[in-house]
Scaffold this active site. Structure first.
Site, PDB file in Angstrom:
ATOM      1  N   ASN A 175       0.880  -1.172   0.000  1.00 22.08           N
ATOM      2  CA  ASN A 175       0.000   0.000   0.000  1.00 22.08           C
ATOM      3  C   ASN A 175       0.917   1.221   0.000  1.00 22.08           C
ATOM      4  O   ASN A 175       1.508   1.550   1.025  1.00 22.08           O
ATOM      5  CB  ASN A 175      -0.888  -0.035   1.249  1.00 22.08           C
ATOM      6  CG  ASN A 175      -1.680   1.248   1.437  1.00 22.08           C
ATOM      7  OD1 ASN A 175      -1.794   2.053   0.520  1.00 22.08           O
ATOM      8  ND2 ASN A 175      -2.223   1.426   2.633  1.00 22.08           N
ATOM      9  N   LYS A 198       0.143   4.283  -0.360  1.00 25.26           N
ATOM     10  CA  LYS A 198      -0.449   5.507   0.210  1.00 25.26           C
ATOM     11  C   LYS A 198      -0.157   6.700  -0.725  1.00 25.26           C
ATOM     12  O   LYS A 198      -0.173   6.527  -1.930  1.00 25.26           O
ATOM     13  CB  LYS A 198       0.066   5.712   1.635  1.00 25.26           C
ATOM     14  CG  LYS A 198      -0.117   4.446   2.484  1.00 25.26           C
ATOM     15  CD  LYS A 198       0.133   4.650   3.943  1.00 25.26           C
ATOM     16  CE  LYS A 198      -0.049   3.324   4.670  1.00 25.26           C
ATOM     17  NZ  LYS A 198      -0.028   3.464   6.109  1.00 25.26           N
ATOM     18  N   HIS A 249      -9.514   1.721   4.618  1.00 23.01           N
ATOM     19  CA  HIS A 249      -8.264   1.892   5.370  1.00 23.01           C
ATOM     20  C   HIS A 249      -8.496   2.879   6.522  1.00 23.01           C
ATOM     21  O   HIS A 249      -9.239   3.852   6.377  1.00 23.01           O
ATOM     22  CB  HIS A 249      -7.163   2.407   4.440  1.00 23.01           C
ATOM     23  CG  HIS A 249      -5.807   2.315   5.069  1.00 23.01           C
ATOM     24  ND1 HIS A 249      -5.390   3.214   6.015  1.00 23.01           N
ATOM     25  CD2 HIS A 249      -4.813   1.416   4.932  1.00 23.01           C
ATOM     26  CE1 HIS A 249      -4.164   2.869   6.420  1.00 23.01           C
ATOM     27  NE2 HIS A 249      -3.793   1.779   5.782  1.00 23.01           N
ATOM     28  N   GLU A 268      -6.783   5.207   7.633  1.00 23.87           N
ATOM     29  CA  GLU A 268      -6.459   6.609   7.321  1.00 23.87           C
ATOM     30  C   GLU A 268      -7.630   7.293   6.621  1.00 23.87           C
ATOM     31  O   GLU A 268      -7.875   8.483   6.828  1.00 23.87           O
ATOM     32  CB  GLU A 268      -5.163   6.663   6.484  1.00 23.87           C
ATOM     33  CG  GLU A 268      -3.963   6.308   7.365  1.00 23.87           C
ATOM     34  CD  GLU A 268      -2.780   5.706   6.644  1.00 23.87           C
ATOM     35  OE1 GLU A 268      -2.699   5.790   5.411  1.00 23.87           O
ATOM     36  OE2 GLU A 268      -1.924   5.121   7.344  1.00 23.87           O
ATOM     37  N   GLU A 301      -5.595  -4.344  10.614  1.00 21.94           N
ATOM     38  CA  GLU A 301      -4.514  -3.372  10.799  1.00 21.94           C
ATOM     39  C   GLU A 301      -4.743  -2.584  12.080  1.00 21.94           C
ATOM     40  O   GLU A 301      -5.524  -1.607  12.079  1.00 21.94           O
ATOM     41  CB  GLU A 301      -4.465  -2.406   9.613  1.00 21.94           C
ATOM     42  CG  GLU A 301      -4.203  -3.093   8.288  1.00 21.94           C
ATOM     43  CD  GLU A 301      -3.624  -2.110   7.274  1.00 21.94           C
ATOM     44  OE1 GLU A 301      -2.518  -2.386   6.788  1.00 21.94           O
ATOM     45  OE2 GLU A 301      -4.242  -1.075   7.007  1.00 21.94           O
ATOM     46  N   GLY A 343       2.763   2.269  10.631  1.00 28.70           N
ATOM     47  CA  GLY A 343       3.831   3.245  10.464  1.00 28.70           C
ATOM     48  C   GLY A 343       4.612   3.547  11.726  1.00 28.70           C
ATOM     49  O   GLY A 343       5.398   4.490  11.758  1.00 28.70           O
ATOM     50  N   SER A 367       3.196  -2.132  10.226  1.00 33.09           N
ATOM     51  CA  SER A 367       4.625  -2.323  10.483  1.00 33.09           C
ATOM     52  C   SER A 367       5.112  -3.734  10.180  1.00 33.09           C
ATOM     53  O   SER A 367       6.037  -4.225  10.821  1.00 33.09           O
ATOM     54  CB  SER A 367       4.980  -1.925  11.923  1.00 33.09           C
ATOM     55  OG  SER A 367       4.766  -0.536  12.108  1.00 33.09           O
TER      56      SER A 367
HETATM   57  P1  PGA Z   1       2.831   0.243   7.455  1.00 25.24           P
HETATM   58  O1  PGA Z   1       1.390   0.542   6.805  1.00 25.24           O
HETATM   59  O2  PGA Z   1       3.277  -1.103   6.912  1.00 25.24           O
HETATM   60  O3  PGA Z   1       3.688   1.381   6.964  1.00 25.24           O
HETATM   61  O4  PGA Z   1       2.654   0.220   8.928  1.00 25.24           O
HETATM   62  C1  PGA Z   1       0.443  -0.480   6.625  1.00 25.24           C
HETATM   63  C2  PGA Z   1      -0.854   0.085   6.116  1.00 25.24           C
HETATM   64  O5  PGA Z   1      -1.302   1.136   6.607  1.00 25.24           O
HETATM   65  O6  PGA Z   1      -1.477  -0.502   5.191  1.00 25.24           O
END
Ligand code: PGA
Length: 247
Positions: free
Chosen positions: A11, A13, A94, A96, A164, A170, A209
């Protein structure tokens, strides 16, 4: 246990310019070298068409779609537009977007159905905040979130779930392996309560992560069927050990 192929999806983003298409190509080559794993990249929509040409053994996906087919929705993209550009999958829900765009569970179920109608496969994201985790309610809360966001007709041939934890995205922090195991089992039970035996074919990914150091341990958990990977998917060098761990 159902025979579920591992699914490892990057992903990106709001990252990625044409200058990064070389990474897409390298990940496409990596995917072609691991035909036993489904590998894909959910890219900024601006890169989908260009990435489609160099995707090798990987699939190209989007990160969101609108729930409507067309109309007065300035700045939005329909699932059919994304499919025409070359996407074969999309993420919906997601955290976010749930936070930044205020998307509700009902919006997300509608987006998933719109994606399916346009021929896209869907990764539906769920996950708890740190407060919920600390209160000890994570499995109940995330199971309820899943059932509230689940589209009609949910089945493994077009839908995957990504668990998640918001606090793990992140941050470099991940839950304990026992906590991941318990959550994935709880989510499959919740799915089975809604769709019966068909739940066995739905892939449940871990995200937050995931990286080359922790992927093998996470992917060894019985109900972890792959990963949704942010930061560690931006280069083939970082993504490779995750794909290899899934093979
Ligand atoms: P990350 O993001 O691997 O950078 O923690 C995962 C995600 O939000 O899909």
């Amino acid at each position: 246990m159902a025979d579920r192929r591992k699914l490892v999806v990057g992903n990106w983003k709001m990252n990625g310019m044409k200058a990064q298409l070389g990474e897409v190509e390298a990940i496409g080559t990596l995917a072609a070298a691991h035909p036993g794993v489904d590998v894909g990249l959910c890219l900024p929509a601006t890169l989908i068409a260009a990435a489609d040409a160099g995707k090798g053994g990987a699939f190209v996906g989007a990160q969101d779609c609108h729930m409507k087919d067309s109309g007065a929705h300035t700045g939005c993209l329909s699932a059919a537009m994304l499919a025409e550009a070359g996407a074969t999958w999309t993420i919906v829900g997601h955290s976010e977007r749930r936070q930044d765009q205020g998307e509700s569970d009902a919006d997300i179920a509608a987006k998933a159905l719109a994606a399916r109608a346009a021929g896209l496969k869907v990764i539906l994201c769920v996950g708890e905040s740190l407060d919920v985790r600390d209160a000890g309610d994570a499995e109940a809360v995330v199971s309820a979130q899943l059932l509230a966001s689940l589209p009609d007709g949910a089945a493994g041939d077009w839908l995957a779930i990504a668990y998640e934890p918001i606090w793990a995205i992140g941050t470099g922090r991940i839950p304990t392996m026992d906590a991941v195991d318990a959550m994935h089992r709880a989510l499959r039970d919740a799915l089975a309560g809604r769709i019966g035996d068909a739940a066995q074919a739905v892939r449940i990914l871990y995200g937050g992560s995931m990286n080359g150091d922790n992927a093998a341990e996470l992917l060894a958990i019985a109900d972890v069927d792959g990963g949704l990977v942010g930061g560690a998917s931006l280069t083939a060098a970082k993504f490779a050990p995750i794909v290899q761990a899934a093979a």
